[in-house]
Enzyme design. Structure first.
Site, PDB file in Angstrom:
ATOM      1  N   THR A  35     -26.300  22.491   9.701  1.00  0.00           N
ATOM      2  CA  THR A  35     -27.423  23.368  10.038  1.00  0.00           C
ATOM      3  C   THR A  35     -28.161  22.934  11.297  1.00  0.00           C
ATOM      4  OG1 THR A  35     -29.009  22.121   8.683  1.00  0.00           O
ATOM      5  CG2 THR A  35     -27.775  23.904   7.594  1.00  0.00           C
ATOM      6  N   CYS A  39     -34.689  16.448   7.940  1.00  0.00           N
ATOM      7  CA  CYS A  39     -35.693  16.540   6.870  1.00  0.00           C
ATOM      8  C   CYS A  39     -36.162  15.159   6.426  1.00  0.00           C
ATOM      9  CB  CYS A  39     -35.103  17.237   5.636  1.00  0.00           C
ATOM     10  SG  CYS A  39     -34.395  18.863   5.898  1.00  0.00           S
ATOM     11  N   CYS A  43     -37.545  16.311   0.823  1.00  0.00           N
ATOM     12  CA  CYS A  43     -37.546  17.752   1.070  1.00  0.00           C
ATOM     13  C   CYS A  43     -37.033  18.522  -0.151  1.00  0.00           C
ATOM     14  CB  CYS A  43     -36.667  18.072   2.281  1.00  0.00           C
ATOM     15  SG  CYS A  43     -36.674  19.828   2.733  1.00  0.00           S
ATOM     16  N   ARG A  46     -32.222  22.729  -0.614  1.00  0.00           N
ATOM     17  CA  ARG A  46     -30.930  22.434  -1.215  1.00  0.00           C
ATOM     18  C   ARG A  46     -30.274  21.252  -0.510  1.00  0.00           C
ATOM     19  NH1 ARG A  46     -25.884  26.751  -1.581  1.00  0.00           N
ATOM     20  NH2 ARG A  46     -24.396  25.343  -2.620  1.00  0.00           N
ATOM     21  N   ARG A  68     -33.245  19.892  14.743  1.00  0.00           N
ATOM     22  CA  ARG A  68     -34.536  20.577  14.691  1.00  0.00           C
ATOM     23  C   ARG A  68     -35.290  20.158  13.430  1.00  0.00           C
ATOM     24  NH1 ARG A  68     -30.852  24.551  14.851  1.00  0.00           N
ATOM     25  NH2 ARG A  68     -31.567  25.367  12.849  1.00  0.00           N
ATOM     26  N   CYS A  70     -37.247  20.436  10.011  1.00  0.00           N
ATOM     27  CA  CYS A  70     -37.258  21.376   8.892  1.00  0.00           C
ATOM     28  C   CYS A  70     -38.627  22.048   8.781  1.00  0.00           C
ATOM     29  CB  CYS A  70     -36.942  20.621   7.603  1.00  0.00           C
ATOM     30  SG  CYS A  70     -37.088  21.616   6.099  1.00  0.00           S
ATOM     31  N   CYS A  73     -40.327  20.832   4.956  1.00  0.00           N
ATOM     32  CA  CYS A  73     -40.925  19.520   4.677  1.00  0.00           C
ATOM     33  C   CYS A  73     -41.659  18.923   5.875  1.00  0.00           C
ATOM     34  CB  CYS A  73     -39.852  18.545   4.189  1.00  0.00           C
ATOM     35  SG  CYS A  73     -38.589  18.135   5.420  1.00  0.00           S
TER      36      CYS A  73
END
Length: 354
Positions: A35, A39, A43, A46, A68, A70, A73
């Site tokens: 993705t 995080c 977090c 999933r 990037r 999240c 969180c």
């Protein structure tokens, strides 16, 4: 609170991620390769598969690797604590990660662009504009590598015009992304994530041609020279050589092995290749001075030329130019940043001691 070592045990970290263990709060962060998001370990999102996890000792490392933050969180909170300027700009970037920022945009928020620049350099080793640009460029590169048309990749990367997107890639590689997207044969480029920041690897089916940190100032010139030599046929993607380089880098940063078994193509004069080959003979955990290196190749009076050759190495870590130090033991002259040189030497000394 004690900080985690640079390469903590990934299995333990993954179990902490599954449990959402608060004991790791502020000590470790996870990047998800599928993705491009990083995080906190707590977090609620999933959980990714373990092979898709990349572990970081700070948000700065995750940002430098191109991940990037999240939006569930908010992993940048602790890093920005106490700096109102930093916090405000990170909030703005998080709210609109695809925006093409300018210093005029920063000024429009009532902030001094030079103050913002210094704050980001101090915390993350790069300016706010560099961070935003790197994130957009990375997303576009991934989209192209997955076969997206140029216009779709441009939109994914957040550039406000296709020409602006093409220009950004042209500055790096010397030709537009349309040519790169068709590079199924010959050289292909891929971004790799490491605990010390993002790297770009250029390889063909047989050997590795380039491996550099993406924030190296001379990277664009290196890529353009390589592209010219390849007739403008550097594409986006990976080969089995890229996979091997990534796997061996992961073992290296995990403290498992300081050796690299990769076929290399060294682009340079006979003298340059001689210096680079001698660098590969320096074992992990050892360092030599520029004078010692010059003597090893039988050119004791060519210390300055040897230093220039070391600095022009374009296969970082694998050709270990970081193992060359000043005659007085000081860390000098590393294009990837002296902080990285220090970290690499520390990793290798632990490997040698273990």
């Amino acid at each position: 609170m004690d900080t985690l070592p640079l390469t903590p045990d990934s299995a333990a970290l993954y179990q902490a991620l599954i449990r959402r263990d608060p004991a790791y709060e502020g000590r470790a962060w996870v990047g998800v390769a599928t993705t491009g998001i990083f995080c906190r370990l707590t977090c609620p999102a999933r959980k990714p598969r373990p092979e898709n996890c990349r572990w970081f000792a700070s948000p700065a490392e995750a940002l430098a690797a191109g991940f990037r933050p999240c939006r569930r969180c908010h992993p940048l909170g602790a890093e920005a604590e106490g700096d109102a300027v930093l916090r405000r700009m990170l909030d703005a970037l998080e709210a609109d990660p695809g925006r093409r920022w300018t210093e005029a945009d920063v000024a429009a928020l009532g902030l001094d662009p030079s103050t913002v620049r210094r704050a980001f350099k101090r915390h993350y080793g790069m300016s706010f504009l560099e961070l935003a640009r790197q994130m957009r460029l990375r997303e576009g590169a991934r989209a192209l590598a997955e076969g997206a048309p140029v216009i779709a990749a441009q939109l994914d990367a957040g550039f406000d015009s296709a020409s602006g997107f093409r220009d950004a890639f042209a500055r790096l590689f010397g030709h537009p992304p349309a040519a790169m997207a068709g590079g199924a044969q010959g050289l292909v480029a891929e971004w790799l994530d490491t605990p010390l920041g993002g790297m770009i690897a250029v390889a063909d089916a047989h050997s590795l041609h380039l491996l550099e940190f993406t924030d190296r100032k001379g990277l664009a010139a290196e890529l353009q020279r390589l592209s010219k030599a390849a007739g403008g046929r550097i594409g986006l993607g990976r080969t089995s050589v890229t996979d091997a380089a990534e796997a061996q880098l992961q073992r290296y940063f995990a403290g498992e092995s300081g050796d690299f078994e990769l076929q290399l193509t060294l682009h340079g004069t006979q003298f340059l290749r001689q210096v680079w080959e001698e660098l590969r003979r320096i074992p992990p955990g050892a360092t030599v001075s520029y004078g010692e290196l010059a003597a090893r190749i039988g050119r004791p009076s060519a210390v300055r030329a040897v230093a220039r050759a070391v600095g022009s190495n374009q296969i970082a870590i694998v050709v270990p130019c970081h193992r060359v130090i000043g005659a007085d033991g000081s860390l000098t002259g590393y294009a990837g940043g002296l902080w990285r040189k220090q970290a690499l030497i520390a990793i290798e000394r632990k490997l040698a001691a273990g």
